[in-house]
Design a protein around this motif. Structure first.
Motif, PDB file in Angstrom:
ATOM      1  N   ALA A 209      -7.329   4.397  -2.855  1.00 39.82           N
ATOM      2  CA  ALA A 209      -6.990   5.518  -3.723  1.00 39.82           C
ATOM      3  C   ALA A 209      -8.180   6.463  -3.842  1.00 39.82           C
ATOM      4  O   ALA A 209      -9.331   6.029  -3.869  1.00 39.82           O
ATOM      5  CB  ALA A 209      -6.574   5.017  -5.098  1.00 39.82           C
TER       6      ALA A 209
ATOM      7  N   VAL B  71       1.135   4.724  -2.519  1.00 38.35           N
ATOM      8  CA  VAL B  71       1.115   6.120  -2.087  1.00 38.35           C
ATOM      9  C   VAL B  71       2.400   6.821  -2.515  1.00 38.35           C
ATOM     10  O   VAL B  71       2.385   7.980  -2.947  1.00 38.35           O
ATOM     11  CB  VAL B  71       0.922   6.215  -0.561  1.00 38.35           C
ATOM     12  CG1 VAL B  71       0.915   7.677  -0.122  1.00 38.35           C
ATOM     13  CG2 VAL B  71      -0.373   5.529  -0.133  1.00 38.35           C
ATOM     14  N   ASN B  72       3.532   6.116  -2.405  1.00 42.15           N
ATOM     15  CA  ASN B  72       4.807   6.705  -2.803  1.00 42.15           C
ATOM     16  C   ASN B  72       4.810   7.047  -4.292  1.00 42.15           C
ATOM     17  O   ASN B  72       5.400   8.057  -4.704  1.00 42.15           O
ATOM     18  CB  ASN B  72       5.937   5.738  -2.459  1.00 42.15           C
ATOM     19  CG  ASN B  72       7.310   6.326  -2.673  1.00 42.15           C
ATOM     20  OD1 ASN B  72       7.991   5.993  -3.642  1.00 42.15           O
ATOM     21  ND2 ASN B  72       7.736   7.214  -1.778  1.00 42.15           N
TER      22      ASN B  72
ATOM     23  N   GLU C 219       2.210   8.074  -5.908  1.00 42.70           N
ATOM     24  CA  GLU C 219       1.442   9.316  -5.955  1.00 42.70           C
ATOM     25  C   GLU C 219       2.283  10.500  -5.506  1.00 42.70           C
ATOM     26  O   GLU C 219       2.180  11.605  -6.055  1.00 42.70           O
ATOM     27  CB  GLU C 219       0.202   9.187  -5.076  1.00 42.70           C
ATOM     28  CG  GLU C 219      -0.774   8.108  -5.519  1.00 42.70           C
ATOM     29  CD  GLU C 219      -1.875   7.849  -4.504  1.00 42.70           C
ATOM     30  OE1 GLU C 219      -1.947   8.590  -3.499  1.00 42.70           O
ATOM     31  OE2 GLU C 219      -2.660   6.914  -4.710  1.00 42.70           O
ATOM     32  N   GLN C 220       3.117  10.283  -4.499  1.00 43.69           N
ATOM     33  CA  GLN C 220       3.967  11.365  -4.005  1.00 43.69           C
ATOM     34  C   GLN C 220       4.976  11.809  -5.055  1.00 43.69           C
ATOM     35  O   GLN C 220       5.263  13.004  -5.180  1.00 43.69           O
ATOM     36  CB  GLN C 220       4.681  10.905  -2.731  1.00 43.69           C
ATOM     37  CG  GLN C 220       3.742  10.680  -1.552  1.00 43.69           C
ATOM     38  CD  GLN C 220       4.417   9.991  -0.386  1.00 43.69           C
ATOM     39  OE1 GLN C 220       5.501   9.422  -0.518  1.00 43.69           O
ATOM     40  NE2 GLN C 220       3.776  10.009   0.772  1.00 43.69           N
TER      41      GLN C 220
ATOM     42  N   SER D 187      -2.889  10.228  -8.143  1.00 47.00           N
ATOM     43  CA  SER D 187      -2.843   8.772  -8.165  1.00 47.00           C
ATOM     44  C   SER D 187      -2.196   8.317  -9.459  1.00 47.00           C
ATOM     45  O   SER D 187      -2.858   8.114 -10.463  1.00 47.00           O
ATOM     46  CB  SER D 187      -4.239   8.175  -8.042  1.00 47.00           C
ATOM     47  OG  SER D 187      -5.081   8.682  -9.041  1.00 47.00           O
TER      48      SER D 187
ATOM     49  N   ARG E 149      -4.047   8.532   2.955  1.00 49.35           N
ATOM     50  CA  ARG E 149      -3.007   8.662   1.941  1.00 49.35           C
ATOM     51  C   ARG E 149      -2.477  10.097   1.885  1.00 49.35           C
ATOM     52  O   ARG E 149      -1.280  10.313   1.726  1.00 49.35           O
ATOM     53  CB  ARG E 149      -3.556   8.275   0.560  1.00 49.35           C
ATOM     54  CG  ARG E 149      -4.148   6.882   0.487  1.00 49.35           C
ATOM     55  CD  ARG E 149      -4.826   6.615  -0.834  1.00 49.35           C
ATOM     56  NE  ARG E 149      -3.894   6.232  -1.882  1.00 49.35           N
ATOM     57  CZ  ARG E 149      -3.517   4.985  -2.129  1.00 49.35           C
ATOM     58  NH1 ARG E 149      -3.975   3.989  -1.398  1.00 49.35           N
ATOM     59  NH2 ARG E 149      -2.667   4.735  -3.111  1.00 49.35           N
ATOM     60  N   TRP E 150      -3.381  11.074   1.973  1.00 52.45           N
ATOM     61  CA  TRP E 150      -3.013  12.484   1.873  1.00 52.45           C
ATOM     62  C   TRP E 150      -3.694  13.269   3.006  1.00 52.45           C
ATOM     63  O   TRP E 150      -4.685  13.974   2.780  1.00 52.45           O
ATOM     64  CB  TRP E 150      -3.442  13.060   0.516  1.00 52.45           C
ATOM     65  CG  TRP E 150      -2.609  12.555  -0.627  1.00 52.45           C
ATOM     66  CD1 TRP E 150      -2.879  11.500  -1.456  1.00 52.45           C
ATOM     67  CD2 TRP E 150      -1.333  13.066  -1.048  1.00 52.45           C
ATOM     68  NE1 TRP E 150      -1.860  11.339  -2.361  1.00 52.45           N
ATOM     69  CE2 TRP E 150      -0.904  12.294  -2.140  1.00 52.45           C
ATOM     70  CE3 TRP E 150      -0.521  14.118  -0.603  1.00 52.45           C
ATOM     71  CZ2 TRP E 150       0.305  12.529  -2.796  1.00 52.45           C
ATOM     72  CZ3 TRP E 150       0.678  14.368  -1.267  1.00 52.45           C
ATOM     73  CH2 TRP E 150       1.071  13.570  -2.341  1.00 52.45           C
TER      74      TRP E 150
ATOM     75  N   ALA F  55      -3.890   1.778  -7.177  1.00 55.72           N
ATOM     76  CA  ALA F  55      -3.798   1.923  -5.726  1.00 55.72           C
ATOM     77  C   ALA F  55      -3.167   0.697  -5.106  1.00 55.72           C
ATOM     78  O   ALA F  55      -3.556  -0.430  -5.359  1.00 55.72           O
ATOM     79  CB  ALA F  55      -5.209   2.115  -5.150  1.00 55.72           C
TER      80      ALA F  55
ATOM     81  N   TRP G  45       1.927  11.734   6.533  1.00 52.96           N
ATOM     82  CA  TRP G  45       1.786  10.335   6.119  1.00 52.96           C
ATOM     83  C   TRP G  45       2.977   9.509   6.591  1.00 52.96           C
ATOM     84  O   TRP G  45       2.811   8.380   7.067  1.00 52.96           O
ATOM     85  CB  TRP G  45       1.651  10.269   4.602  1.00 52.96           C
ATOM     86  CG  TRP G  45       1.586   8.889   4.049  1.00 52.96           C
ATOM     87  CD1 TRP G  45       0.478   8.094   3.943  1.00 52.96           C
ATOM     88  CD2 TRP G  45       2.678   8.118   3.511  1.00 52.96           C
ATOM     89  NE1 TRP G  45       0.808   6.875   3.373  1.00 52.96           N
ATOM     90  CE2 TRP G  45       2.144   6.868   3.097  1.00 52.96           C
ATOM     91  CE3 TRP G  45       4.030   8.357   3.326  1.00 52.96           C
ATOM     92  CZ2 TRP G  45       2.942   5.863   2.528  1.00 52.96           C
ATOM     93  CZ3 TRP G  45       4.825   7.371   2.755  1.00 52.96           C
ATOM     94  CH2 TRP G  45       4.285   6.145   2.362  1.00 52.96           C
TER      95      TRP G  45
ATOM     96  N   ARG H 126      -6.608   0.939   5.854  1.00 53.13           N
ATOM     97  CA  ARG H 126      -5.897   1.859   4.973  1.00 53.13           C
ATOM     98  C   ARG H 126      -6.845   2.479   3.952  1.00 53.13           C
ATOM     99  O   ARG H 126      -7.685   1.799   3.366  1.00 53.13           O
ATOM    100  CB  ARG H 126      -4.750   1.131   4.267  1.00 53.13           C
ATOM    101  CG  ARG H 126      -3.717   0.611   5.263  1.00 53.13           C
ATOM    102  CD  ARG H 126      -2.555  -0.054   4.571  1.00 53.13           C
ATOM    103  NE  ARG H 126      -2.869  -1.375   4.060  1.00 53.13           N
ATOM    104  CZ  ARG H 126      -2.839  -2.491   4.782  1.00 53.13           C
ATOM    105  NH1 ARG H 126      -2.508  -2.430   6.066  1.00 53.13           N
ATOM    106  NH2 ARG H 126      -3.112  -3.668   4.250  1.00 53.13           N
TER     107      ARG H 126
ATOM    108  N   TRP I  66       0.840  -1.202   0.000  1.00 52.82           N
ATOM    109  CA  TRP I  66       0.000   0.000   0.000  1.00 52.82           C
ATOM    110  C   TRP I  66       0.874   1.251   0.000  1.00 52.82           C
ATOM    111  O   TRP I  66       0.599   2.219  -0.728  1.00 52.82           O
ATOM    112  CB  TRP I  66      -0.905  -0.030   1.228  1.00 52.82           C
ATOM    113  CG  TRP I  66      -1.758   1.188   1.434  1.00 52.82           C
ATOM    114  CD1 TRP I  66      -2.966   1.449   0.851  1.00 52.82           C
ATOM    115  CD2 TRP I  66      -1.482   2.298   2.302  1.00 52.82           C
ATOM    116  NE1 TRP I  66      -3.458   2.661   1.301  1.00 52.82           N
ATOM    117  CE2 TRP I  66      -2.562   3.202   2.191  1.00 52.82           C
ATOM    118  CE3 TRP I  66      -0.424   2.620   3.160  1.00 52.82           C
ATOM    119  CZ2 TRP I  66      -2.624   4.396   2.908  1.00 52.82           C
ATOM    120  CZ3 TRP I  66      -0.470   3.809   3.872  1.00 52.82           C
ATOM    121  CH2 TRP I  66      -1.566   4.685   3.750  1.00 52.82           C
TER     122      TRP I  66
END
Length: 358
Positions: free
Chosen positions: A212, A75-76, A78-79, A126, A351-352, A130, A194, A209, A71
């Motif tokens: 997305a 997210v990484n 997306e970052q 995203s 996530r954010w 996800a 996060w 968790r 997961w």
């Protein structure tokens, strides 16, 4: 003047100040960079964090930890997109913008004209499926003719290294958010929060968790409105927590935990009020009461704590994004504290944290 009517609690959830006027960001802009920008310190920390996530994914972890790392990889991704970096195409590698595995094809992650990292201009934040951790983490084959493969990294060492990387990334992202020249401070503050929340979950993952989701840029807001909105959110949350704490079925342990949360919100309220007055703002006083649905059971009271605090996150985030620079430090710290604490009451591991949803 912002509306002073704040509704908290109830079966339908919590409604604080509405984020009216928000819109999904427009796609387009410069293509993502294939390597971290030396002028953006947060980029180096993000790249280092990815390396540690990759190593942890190859370690002999528990099933719950493996799922959490998968997961976190999503997210990484997306970052990377949200900070104008190409999304890694595989663990430990970076997509080639000239023709290799590309970053999000919609045009997300445009570079900020100031040279600082910008928030995801599509608003979706995203860049990949996800929870997708990337390409297979199977170890590479040994020397020619060999039938052995390298052993998986030691789980304890891999987790310890990841915890260190999360601490370092959280500090770097926070510093990026506090830099006065950073164009999108909320993006970096959310990433820092996060990191703090993920670190607390690593030893024994337990939180649900967040899947997305689309992300909105907070609607414009004046400096005075930002102070008032953050104060309103703190006062409303504090009042709601006091109602939750009054349920007779709560255990002594949960009463003590709630008392600590009320102290947190009281301190944040007092800090925000002092900062507002130091900048010559004149915040409106809190109303004497709020309309709150009282919990019918101890379980509802606990769920109410998570709900109230989660509802405050995007309001505090909006104030950080558009408020006076003096607000950034206390609000960035508050986002991190809330991102860590909300899952402890049964809320989502977000996530954010602080960014409103589509």
């Amino acid at each position: 003047m912002l509306s002073r009517r704040l509704l908290l609690g109830g079966a339908a959830g919590v409604a604080l100040t509405a984020l009216g006027g928000c819109g999904v960001l427009e796609p387009g802009g410069a293509p993502p960079a294939s390597a971290p920008n030396p002028s953006v310190p947060g980029h180096a920390a993000l790249a280092a964090l990815r390396i540690r996530l990759d190593a942890a994914a190859s370690a002999d972890l528990t099933a719950a930890q493996t799922d959490l790392i998968a997961w976190a990889h999503g997210v990484n991704d997306e970052q990377h997109a949200a900070t104008s970096l190409a999304v890694p195409s595989a663990r430990g590698t970076t997509a080639d913008p000239s023709g290799g595995a590309s970053a999000d094809p919609s045009g997300r992650a445009s570079a900020d004209p100031s040279g600082r990292a910008s928030a995801d201009p599509s608003g979706a934040a995203s860049a990949g499926p996800a929870g997708t951790p990337g390409a297979s983490g199977d170890p590479a084959a040994g020397p020619a003719g060999s039938t052995t493969t390298p052993s998986a990294p030691d789980a304890a060492k891999a987790l310890a290294a990841l915890e260190d990387a999360l601490d370092e990334a959280s500090a770097a992202f926070t510093a990026q958010a506090l830099d006065a020249s950073t164009a999108r401070p909320l993006t970096w503050a959310s990433m820092a929060a996060w990191c703090a929340a993920l670190r607390t979950q690593l030893p024994r993952p337990s939180a649900t968790r967040e899947p997305a989701r689309g992300v909105l840029r907070p609607a414009p807001q004046s400096a005075g409105e930002a102070f008032q909105a953050a104060l309103d959110a703190a006062n409303a949350a504090l009042y709601g927590l006091q109602v939750a704490a009054g349920h007779p079925g709560l255990s002594a342990e949960n009463r003590a935990r709630l008392a600590a949360r009320m102290t947190f919100w009281t301190n944040l309220r007092d800090t925000l009020d002092a900062l507002a007055r130091a900048t010559s703002a004149t915040p409106s006083p809190a109303p004497p009461w709020f309309e709150v649905a009282r919990p019918a059971s101890a379980e509802e009271a606990i769920a109410m704590v998570a709900r109230l605090q989660a509802a405050a996150l995007p309001i505090l985030g909006r104030s950080l994004a558009h408020g006076d620079h003096a607000l950034r430090q206390p609000l960035a710290a508050a986002l991190a504290d809330l991102a860590v604490d909300i899952p402890r009451w049964g809320g989502l591991l977000e996530r954010w944290p602080g960014l409103p949803s589509t």
